[in-house]
Design a protein around this motif. Structure first.
Motif, PDB file in Angstrom:
ATOM      1  N   THR A  88       0.855  -1.075   0.041  1.00  0.00           N
ATOM      2  CA  THR A  88      -0.142  -0.042   0.047  1.00  0.00           C
ATOM      3  C   THR A  88       1.005   1.409   0.108  1.00  0.00           C
ATOM      4  N   ALA A  89       2.144   1.119  -0.323  1.00  0.00           N
ATOM      5  CA  ALA A  89       3.210   2.381  -0.597  1.00  0.00           C
ATOM      6  C   ALA A  89       3.125   2.849   0.759  1.00  0.00           C
ATOM      7  N   ASN A  90       2.914   2.076   1.995  1.00  0.00           N
ATOM      8  CA  ASN A  90       3.144   2.858   3.303  1.00  0.00           C
ATOM      9  C   ASN A  90       4.438   2.444   4.034  1.00  0.00           C
ATOM     10  N   ALA A  91       5.803   2.216   3.286  1.00  0.00           N
ATOM     11  CA  ALA A  91       6.892   1.972   3.787  1.00  0.00           C
ATOM     12  C   ALA A  91       7.891   2.416   2.563  1.00  0.00           C
ATOM     13  N   ILE A  92       9.034   2.864   3.358  1.00  0.00           N
ATOM     14  CA  ILE A  92      10.047   2.988   2.440  1.00  0.00           C
ATOM     15  C   ILE A  92      11.565   2.680   2.883  1.00  0.00           C
ATOM     16  N   ASP A  93      12.006   1.808   1.442  1.00  0.00           N
ATOM     17  CA  ASP A  93      13.305   1.179   2.026  1.00  0.00           C
ATOM     18  C   ASP A  93      14.340   2.172   1.759  1.00  0.00           C
ATOM     19  N   PHE A 111       8.871   6.908  12.803  1.00  0.00           N
ATOM     20  CA  PHE A 111       8.042   5.918  12.332  1.00  0.00           C
ATOM     21  C   PHE A 111       7.522   4.679  13.231  1.00  0.00           C
ATOM     22  N   GLY A 112       6.567   3.985  13.041  1.00  0.00           N
ATOM     23  CA  GLY A 112       5.945   3.074  13.817  1.00  0.00           C
ATOM     24  C   GLY A 112       6.946   1.867  13.824  1.00  0.00           C
ATOM     25  N   THR A 113       7.405   1.352  12.726  1.00  0.00           N
ATOM     26  CA  THR A 113       8.221   0.264  12.557  1.00  0.00           C
ATOM     27  C   THR A 113       9.732   0.669  11.646  1.00  0.00           C
ATOM     28  N   HIS A 122      19.384  -2.317   3.810  1.00  0.00           N
ATOM     29  CA  HIS A 122      18.560  -1.298   3.760  1.00  0.00           C
ATOM     30  C   HIS A 122      17.909  -0.968   5.187  1.00  0.00           C
ATOM     31  N   LEU A 123      17.275   0.302   5.168  1.00  0.00           N
ATOM     32  CA  LEU A 123      16.477   0.396   6.632  1.00  0.00           C
ATOM     33  C   LEU A 123      14.917   0.333   6.259  1.00  0.00           C
ATOM     34  N   HIS A 124      14.407  -0.348   6.698  1.00  0.00           N
ATOM     35  CA  HIS A 124      12.835  -0.199   6.192  1.00  0.00           C
ATOM     36  C   HIS A 124      11.957   0.699   7.381  1.00  0.00           C
ATOM     37  N   LEU A 125      11.379   1.627   6.561  1.00  0.00           N
ATOM     38  CA  LEU A 125      10.438   2.660   7.554  1.00  0.00           C
ATOM     39  C   LEU A 125       9.061   2.559   7.089  1.00  0.00           C
ATOM     40  N   GLU A 126       8.176   2.482   8.209  1.00  0.00           N
ATOM     41  CA  GLU A 126       6.977   2.342   7.816  1.00  0.00           C
ATOM     42  C   GLU A 126       6.100   3.153   9.296  1.00  0.00           C
ATOM     43  N   PRO A 127       5.330   4.161   8.765  1.00  0.00           N
ATOM     44  CA  PRO A 127       4.811   5.050   9.561  1.00  0.00           C
ATOM     45  C   PRO A 127       3.492   4.217  10.499  1.00  0.00           C
ATOM     46  N   GLY A 128       3.198   4.639  11.549  1.00  0.00           N
ATOM     47  CA  GLY A 128       1.918   4.041  12.342  1.00  0.00           C
ATOM     48  C   GLY A 128       2.226   3.080  13.227  1.00  0.00           C
ATOM     49  N   GLY A 129       0.946   2.387  13.643  1.00  0.00           N
ATOM     50  CA  GLY A 129       1.207   1.200  14.735  1.00  0.00           C
ATOM     51  C   GLY A 129       1.067   1.939  15.927  1.00  0.00           C
TER      52      GLY A 129
END
Ligand SMILES: [Zn+2]
Length: 224
Positions: A151-156, A196-198, A211-218
Motif C-alpha cells: 500500500t506504499a506505506n513503507a520506504i526502504d 516511524f512506527g516500524t 536497507h532500513l525499512h521505515l513504516e509509519p503508524g502502529g
C-alpha cells in the motif's frame, strides 16, 4: 459462482501484471473512481495529511488512487520531488508513489534527523537520500501477510550522499570501521524510531542487510 471465479482470475492477472509475489491474501476491492489524474477525490485524512506535508515545504504531487487487486493499492499517495532541509532542498532518489503519512514522516526525519546528524557527526550536510522504493505488491518476506509496501506505506532506505560527495551505504557501512560512520547510522536509526512506527535495520534479519525499512503508524513502535 462463475462470476466470482472470473473476478478472482482477473484479480490474479492484475496482481501478476503488477509484479506481485505470493498469493492474494485479501478480497479484491473494485476501483471506486477513475485514475485519470485530472480530478483527485481525497479522503479527509488525506486532505489533512497533504496540508500538513505542504507546510514542510517539501516538493510533492498528489497522485490519483490506483487499485491493483490482491489487496494492493496506492491510495492517498504522493510523488516527492525533493525534501526540505535546513539550508535548501534534499534530493530523494528512486522513490515512486508513497503514502502521505510515510512522506511526511520521511520529510521530518530527513531534515531533523539525517541532515542534522550528518552535519554534527560527519561534518557535511546531507545532499540526497537514496531509496530502494516504496510501492511493491508483495507479502512480508517469509510470511503470508501483506507487506506495508503493498500500500506504499513503507520506504526502504539504501544510503545517503553528503554535500561533500561522500556516500554512506547501509549495505557497506552499517558495520563500518569508521566510528563516526557507525555513530551516524545508529543516530539516524534512533531518530527514525521516533518518527516511524516500524524501523527494521541490518540488525533485524538478513532480509534487511542492505536497507532500513521505515513504516509509519502502529500503536507501539517496533524498532530493530
Ligand atoms: Zn521495506
Amino acid at each position: 459462482m462463475a462470476r466470482a471465479s472470473h473476478a478472482i482470475l482477473v484479480a490474479s492477472l492484475a496482481a501478476l501484471l503488477a509484479g506481485c509475489i505470493g498469493s492474494p491474501e485479501q478480497p479484491t476491492r473494485k476501483p471506486s473512481r477513475s485514475s485519470t489524474g485530472s480530478s483527485l477525490s481525497q479522503s479527509p485524512q488525506t486532505r489533512a495529511c497533504l496540508a500538513s506535508l505542504g507546510t514542510t515545504r517539501a516538493s510533492f504531487t498528489p497522485l490519483a488512487d490506483q487499485y491493483y487487486g490482491a489487496g494492493c493499492a496506492t491510495l492517498g499517495t504522493v510523488k516527492l520531488g525533493w525534501l526540505q532541509g535546513d539550508d535548501g532542498r534534499l534530493d530523494i532518489s528512486n522513490l515512486g508513489p508513497v503514502s502521505c503519512p510515510a512522506a511526511t514522516a520521511l520529510q521530518g526525519w530527513a531534515r531533523f534527523g539525517v541532515d542534522r546528524a550528518a552535519r554534527q557527526i560527519l561534518g557535511s550536510p546531507l545532499a540526497r537520500i537514496e531509496t530502494m522504493g516504496s510501492y511493491s505488491c508483495r507479502n512480508v518476506a517469509g510470511t503470508s501477510r501483506l507487506s506495508a509496501h503493498a500500500t506504499a506505506n513503507a520506504i526502504d532506505i539504501a544510503g545517503f550522499r553528503l554535500a561533500d560527495g561522500r556516500r554512506i551505504i547501509v549495505a557497506n557501512d552499517w558495520n563500518s570501521s569508521s566510528p563516526q560512520t557507525r555513530a551516524f547510522l545508529r543516530t539516524i536509526r534512533d531518530s527514525a524510531c521516533k518518527r516511524f512506527g516500524t524501523v527494521l535495520t541490518p540488525d533485524y534479519n538478513a532480509a534487511h542487510r542492505d536497507h532500513l525499512h521505515l513504516e509509519p503508524g502502529g500503536l507501539k513502535s517496533f524498532c530493530r
